[in-house]
Enzyme design. Sequence first.
Site, PDB file in Angstrom:
ATOM      1  N   ASN A 210       4.284   9.073   3.055  1.00 52.94           N
ATOM      2  CA  ASN A 210       3.341   9.682   4.007  1.00 52.94           C
ATOM      3  C   ASN A 210       4.031   9.804   5.363  1.00 52.94           C
ATOM      4  OD1 ASN A 210       2.707   7.246   5.700  1.00 52.94           O
ATOM      5  ND2 ASN A 210       2.147   6.469   3.677  1.00 52.94           N
ATOM      6  N   ASP A 279      -2.146   4.767  -1.786  1.00 59.36           N
ATOM      7  CA  ASP A 279      -3.296   4.381  -2.609  1.00 59.36           C
ATOM      8  C   ASP A 279      -2.951   4.413  -4.098  1.00 59.36           C
ATOM      9  OD1 ASP A 279      -4.949   4.017  -0.432  1.00 59.36           O
ATOM     10  OD2 ASP A 279      -5.531   6.134  -0.375  1.00 59.36           O
ATOM     11  N   LYS A 288      16.513  10.282 -13.623  1.00 56.41           N
ATOM     12  CA  LYS A 288      16.006  11.413 -12.840  1.00 56.41           C
ATOM     13  C   LYS A 288      15.178  12.341 -13.739  1.00 56.41           C
ATOM     14  CE  LYS A 288      17.599  15.154  -9.980  1.00 56.41           C
ATOM     15  NZ  LYS A 288      18.687  16.088  -9.785  1.00 56.41           N
ATOM     16  N   ASP A 305      -5.822  -2.742  -2.816  1.00 55.75           N
ATOM     17  CA  ASP A 305      -6.173  -2.564  -1.413  1.00 55.75           C
ATOM     18  C   ASP A 305      -5.858  -3.872  -0.685  1.00 55.75           C
ATOM     19  OD1 ASP A 305      -8.214  -0.563   0.345  1.00 55.75           O
ATOM     20  OD2 ASP A 305      -7.805  -2.562   1.115  1.00 55.75           O
ATOM     21  N   PHE A 324      -7.219   0.212  10.100  1.00 54.61           N
ATOM     22  CA  PHE A 324      -7.157   1.549  10.683  1.00 54.61           C
ATOM     23  C   PHE A 324      -7.845   2.506   9.718  1.00 54.61           C
ATOM     24  CE2 PHE A 324      -4.168   1.893  14.355  1.00 54.61           C
ATOM     25  CZ  PHE A 324      -4.021   0.526  14.548  1.00 54.61           C
ATOM     26  N   LYS A 342     -14.681  -2.851   3.656  1.00 57.75           N
ATOM     27  CA  LYS A 342     -13.516  -3.752   3.654  1.00 57.75           C
ATOM     28  C   LYS A 342     -13.812  -5.037   4.419  1.00 57.75           C
ATOM     29  CE  LYS A 342     -10.249   0.045   3.032  1.00 57.75           C
ATOM     30  NZ  LYS A 342      -8.843   0.343   2.806  1.00 57.75           N
TER      31      LYS A 342
HETATM   32  N1  CTP Z   1      -5.108  -0.114   3.332  1.00 58.91           N
HETATM   33  C1  CTP Z   1      -4.733  -1.249   2.627  1.00 58.91           C
HETATM   34  N2  CTP Z   1      -4.303  -1.135   1.346  1.00 58.91           N
HETATM   35  C2  CTP Z   1      -4.289   0.046   0.734  1.00 58.91           C
HETATM   36  C3  CTP Z   1      -4.697   1.221   1.423  1.00 58.91           C
HETATM   37  C4  CTP Z   1      -5.102   1.089   2.719  1.00 58.91           C
HETATM   38  O1  CTP Z   1      -4.775  -2.353   3.199  1.00 58.91           O
HETATM   39  N3  CTP Z   1      -3.870   0.119  -0.524  1.00 58.91           N
HETATM   40  C5  CTP Z   1      -5.541  -0.279   4.720  1.00 58.91           C
HETATM   41  C6  CTP Z   1      -4.750   0.550   5.707  1.00 58.91           C
HETATM   42  O2  CTP Z   1      -3.657  -0.186   6.216  1.00 58.91           O
HETATM   43  C7  CTP Z   1      -5.772   0.800   6.792  1.00 58.91           C
HETATM   44  C8  CTP Z   1      -7.085   0.857   6.043  1.00 58.91           C
HETATM   45  O3  CTP Z   1      -6.848   0.207   4.802  1.00 58.91           O
HETATM   46  O4  CTP Z   1      -5.832  -0.258   7.721  1.00 58.91           O
HETATM   47  C9  CTP Z   1      -7.606   2.238   5.766  1.00 58.91           C
HETATM   48  O5  CTP Z   1      -6.599   3.021   5.208  1.00 58.91           O
HETATM   49  P1  CTP Z   1      -6.859   4.565   4.896  1.00 58.91           P
HETATM   50  O6  CTP Z   1      -5.617   5.115   4.255  1.00 58.91           O
HETATM   51  O7  CTP Z   1      -7.426   5.258   6.081  1.00 58.91           O
HETATM   52  O8  CTP Z   1      -8.038   4.478   3.857  1.00 58.91           O
HETATM   53  P2  CTP Z   1      -8.113   4.124   2.359  1.00 58.91           P
HETATM   54  O9  CTP Z   1      -8.758   2.783   2.222  1.00 58.91           O
HETATM   55  O10 CTP Z   1      -6.772   4.292   1.722  1.00 58.91           O
HETATM   56  O11 CTP Z   1      -9.148   5.227   1.845  1.00 58.91           O
HETATM   57  P3  CTP Z   1      -8.983   6.837   1.769  1.00 58.91           P
HETATM   58  O12 CTP Z   1      -7.510   7.077   1.528  1.00 58.91           O
HETATM   59  O13 CTP Z   1      -9.834   7.219   0.636  1.00 58.91           O
HETATM   60  O14 CTP Z   1      -9.466   7.366   3.079  1.00 58.91           O
END
Ligand code: CTP
Length: 391
Positions: A210, A279, A288, A305, A324, A342
């Site tokens: 990302n 995610d 490869k 998560d 965040f 969360k």
């Molecule tokens: N986060 C986490 N572990 C993951 C994904 C996200 O701890 N596997 C944390 C990120 O560091 C951030 C928060 O969750 O502090 C929200 O991340 P974000 O990417 O905005 O949301 P997601 O929970 O991934 O949901 P979505 O992608 O559906 O918006």
Amino acid sequence: MLKGKTIIVGVTGGIAAYKTAMLVSRLKAWGADVWVVMTAAATKLIGPLTFRTLTGNPVVYDLFSQEDIHTPVPHISLADRADLVIIAPCTANMIGKLANGLADDPLSTIVMACQAPKIIAPAMNCNMWRNPLVQGNVGKLKALNWECIGPVEGKLACGVEDIGRMAEPEEILERTLALIGSKQDLKGKHILITAGGTQETIDPVRFIANRSSGKMGYAIAANARERGAEVTLISANVDLPAPLDLKPIKVATADQMLASVEAALQKADVVVMAAAVADYKYHAAKSKIKKSNQKLKLALTPTSDILQRVTSATGRAGKTIVGFALETDNLIANARKKLKEKDLDLIVANDPTTFGSDSAKVVLINKLGKQRPLPRASKSVVAREILNAIL
Ligand code: CTP
């Protein structure tokens, strides 16, 4: 407390100039980047080499022959960078020049161009100090918010005991710390911060990533450290210099980040999950993946998560957990949902324009639902506000 601060120390022609060497070494010990600027008279009393050795920086004493200052207009670049100017000792002559807008030597020229706060530590004969002209000039500088420390009473160079001695370096240091030293309001706290973006391997040459640069997480880590916190910084694929004295723990994938967070969690009082965590992950191919004309489907499996693991861990009580939310749509509603789901204490809501940028426009939402939008600001300013909210 002075890490990251640039201080110009001006030295003028008073016998107390030897004490300025002690002042400079104390400022350095507290972490300041010190640049000494001397008048011609000062160089007769103490050698520029002394200050050069103490500061590790070139000493400015002639505006026109600064071969070792790698900038075309040193008096402007130095003046722009400074967080504070201290003139110690400051003679009656220099006070007179500064109070009346004269700039005919390196020091008065640099000070004239500098907008940072200023401290003078006058040192002179007692009758000179009491002279109404000198007093009038000091009054003019004070009216412009310059600080005047001393002079103090004691034995003067002319042999008499009276007012006129330069204030002690320790007193000037204390004022400096009070004026520009960072508050140590996070001392005793351990803050675990994640930064950057995780990468999930597809095959030996490809990965899913990302756009996170890690700038926000690094700014929070730097500010927390400046404010006295112990910081564990877990860094995923960040191409930035380590902040201050921190040694980031480097990880690549979401699984590695989870393992590092769990290993550091117990001693943390605060967790700030600034990292953009993947995610989904892919069961990486050993070789490869070769091109074909067929559609390619990659079956991805969800990652854990990390925040949810943190907030459901035993020992969560007493810890402040900050997440965040990065959203393209319905920023506030989605951020509130994440805050609740969360079980966070604070969420920092932002949109993708923040990615990679030096500035950020965020909204802080706390557990009680209180919402505070911040105006767009540099990431270091936003970092400070996030830590203030955590406090
Ligand atoms: N986060 C986490 N572990 C993951 C994904 C996200 O701890 N596997 C944390 C990120 O560091 C951030 C928060 O969750 O502090 C929200 O991340 P974000 O990417 O905005 O949301 P997601 O929970 O991934 O949901 P979505 O992608 O559906 O918006």
